[in-house]
Each structure stands twice: as C-alpha cells, then as structure tokens.
Design a protein around this motif. Structure first.
Motif, short mmCIF file in Angstrom:
data_model
loop_
_atom_site.label_atom_id
_atom_site.label_comp_id
_atom_site.label_asym_id
_atom_site.label_seq_id
_atom_site.Cartn_x
_atom_site.Cartn_y
_atom_site.Cartn_z
N LEU A 179 35.74 10.13 16.70
CA LEU A 179 35.37 11.04 15.63
C LEU A 179 36.31 10.91 14.45
CD1 LEU A 179 35.00 14.17 17.93
CD2 LEU A 179 33.25 12.47 17.39
N THR A 180 37.53 10.50 14.73
CA THR A 180 38.56 10.35 13.71
C THR A 180 39.22 8.98 13.84
OG1 THR A 180 40.41 11.16 15.04
CG2 THR A 180 39.07 12.82 13.91
N GLU A 181 40.09 8.67 12.91
CA GLU A 181 40.82 7.41 12.98
C GLU A 181 42.13 7.57 13.74
OE1 GLU A 181 41.71 3.51 12.72
OE2 GLU A 181 39.82 4.38 12.08
N THR A 182 42.83 8.70 13.48
CA THR A 182 44.14 8.90 14.11
C THR A 182 44.32 10.30 14.69
OG1 THR A 182 45.13 9.47 11.98
CG2 THR A 182 45.28 7.16 12.67
N GLY A 183 43.26 11.10 14.77
CA GLY A 183 43.36 12.42 15.37
C GLY A 183 44.00 13.49 14.51
N LYS A 184 44.10 13.25 13.22
CA LYS A 184 44.72 14.23 12.33
C LYS A 184 43.73 15.36 12.02
CE LYS A 184 47.94 11.04 10.24
NZ LYS A 184 48.34 10.32 9.03
N PHE A 185 44.29 16.56 11.80
CA PHE A 185 43.49 17.75 11.54
C PHE A 185 42.51 17.55 10.39
CE2 PHE A 185 42.94 21.94 9.51
CZ PHE A 185 42.33 22.60 10.55
N GLU A 186 42.97 16.93 9.32
CA GLU A 186 42.12 16.71 8.14
C GLU A 186 40.92 15.83 8.48
OE1 GLU A 186 45.51 15.73 8.08
OE2 GLU A 186 46.13 17.70 7.38
N GLN A 187 41.11 14.89 9.40
CA GLN A 187 40.02 14.01 9.80
C GLN A 187 38.97 14.79 10.61
OE1 GLN A 187 42.11 10.84 11.77
NE2 GLN A 187 42.89 10.03 9.84
N TYR A 188 39.42 15.73 11.44
CA TYR A 188 38.48 16.59 12.16
C TYR A 188 37.71 17.50 11.20
CZ TYR A 188 40.00 15.31 16.82
OH TYR A 188 40.24 14.62 17.98
N GLN A 189 38.39 17.97 10.17
CA GLN A 189 37.71 18.78 9.16
C GLN A 189 36.62 17.97 8.47
OE1 GLN A 189 41.25 20.04 6.94
NE2 GLN A 189 40.73 22.17 7.46
N ALA A 190 36.91 16.72 8.14
CA ALA A 190 35.92 15.84 7.50
C ALA A 190 34.75 15.58 8.45
CB ALA A 190 36.57 14.53 7.08
N PHE A 191 35.05 15.38 9.73
CA PHE A 191 33.98 15.17 10.71
C PHE A 191 33.09 16.41 10.81
CE2 PHE A 191 32.42 15.93 15.00
CZ PHE A 191 31.52 14.87 15.11
N GLU A 192 33.70 17.58 10.87
CA GLU A 192 32.92 18.81 10.98
C GLU A 192 32.02 19.00 9.76
OE1 GLU A 192 33.45 23.43 12.25
OE2 GLU A 192 35.08 22.53 11.08
N LYS A 193 32.53 18.69 8.59
CA LYS A 193 31.74 18.79 7.36
C LYS A 193 30.53 17.83 7.42
CE LYS A 193 32.78 19.17 2.45
NZ LYS A 193 33.79 18.97 1.42
N LEU A 194 30.78 16.62 7.89
CA LEU A 194 29.71 15.63 8.04
C LEU A 194 28.67 16.10 9.06
CD1 LEU A 194 28.72 12.72 7.33
CD2 LEU A 194 30.05 11.97 9.31
N LEU A 195 29.13 16.63 10.18
CA LEU A 195 28.21 17.12 11.22
C LEU A 195 27.39 18.29 10.70
CD1 LEU A 195 27.13 17.11 14.11
CD2 LEU A 195 29.09 18.56 14.74
N ASP A 196 28.03 19.23 10.01
CA ASP A 196 27.31 20.38 9.46
C ASP A 196 26.22 19.93 8.47
OD1 ASP A 196 28.75 22.19 10.96
OD2 ASP A 196 30.13 22.70 9.33
N ALA A 197 26.55 18.98 7.61
CA ALA A 197 25.56 18.47 6.66
C ALA A 197 24.41 17.79 7.39
CB ALA A 197 26.22 17.49 5.69
#
Length: 85
Positions: free
Chosen positions: A22-40
């Motif tokens: 879901l992310t490249e390195t498991g950073k919080f910001e990357q999870y936020q970006a994934f969640e935004k993509l999933l919501d869209a």
C-alpha cells in the motif's frame, strides 16, 4: 474493475481485496495518501453501488512496515537505494 462491475447484478455480498504494498516505506503520510486514493475510488459512481468501505479487506505487504532507519540497509541488497530516498 469499473467496466467489469457496470451492469452486473450480485446476489451475494461483494468484497474488495487489496493486497500490499500500500505504501513504499510504511510512512504515515503514505498511508494517508493511500486512504485518500481508496476513498476516491469508493466514491466513483459505478463502484459505490457495489462496494462500501466496510467490504474492503486489506492485507499489508512488506513495504507497509516502517523499519528503523538503522535496519533498512540490512533488509536490502540495494543499500544505495535508501541513501537516495
């Protein structure tokens, strides 16, 4: 996926399985970006008729773990990659 779902009728619950990474390195910001993509994705006019957030099954991958920086080089043969990030 949207094209496949369009016009289909289901008589059983539908789930969406998303397997890591879901992310490249498991950073919080990357999870936020994934969640935004999933919501869209789930708000799409076709998708939202079939899949709701409670029907999403997520399996994290090895990139979804946030390792200590001191441990990164021992986990990859390409240590130069981490120096560039």
């Amino acid at each position: 996926l949207k094209e496949d779902l369009n016009g289909m009728v289901f008589d059983t619950p539908t789930i969406l399985a998303i397997t890591g990474d879901l992310t490249e390195t498991g950073k919080f910001e990357q999870y936020q970006a994934f969640e935004k993509l999933l919501d869209a994705f789930l708000q799409d006019k076709i998708i939202r008729n079939f899949i709701t957030k409670d029907k999403v099954f997520i399996v994290p991958g090895n990139h979804d773990v946030l390792y200590a920086e001191s441990d990164l080089q021992s986990r990859t043969h390409e240590s130069y990659y981490w120096e560039e990030c």
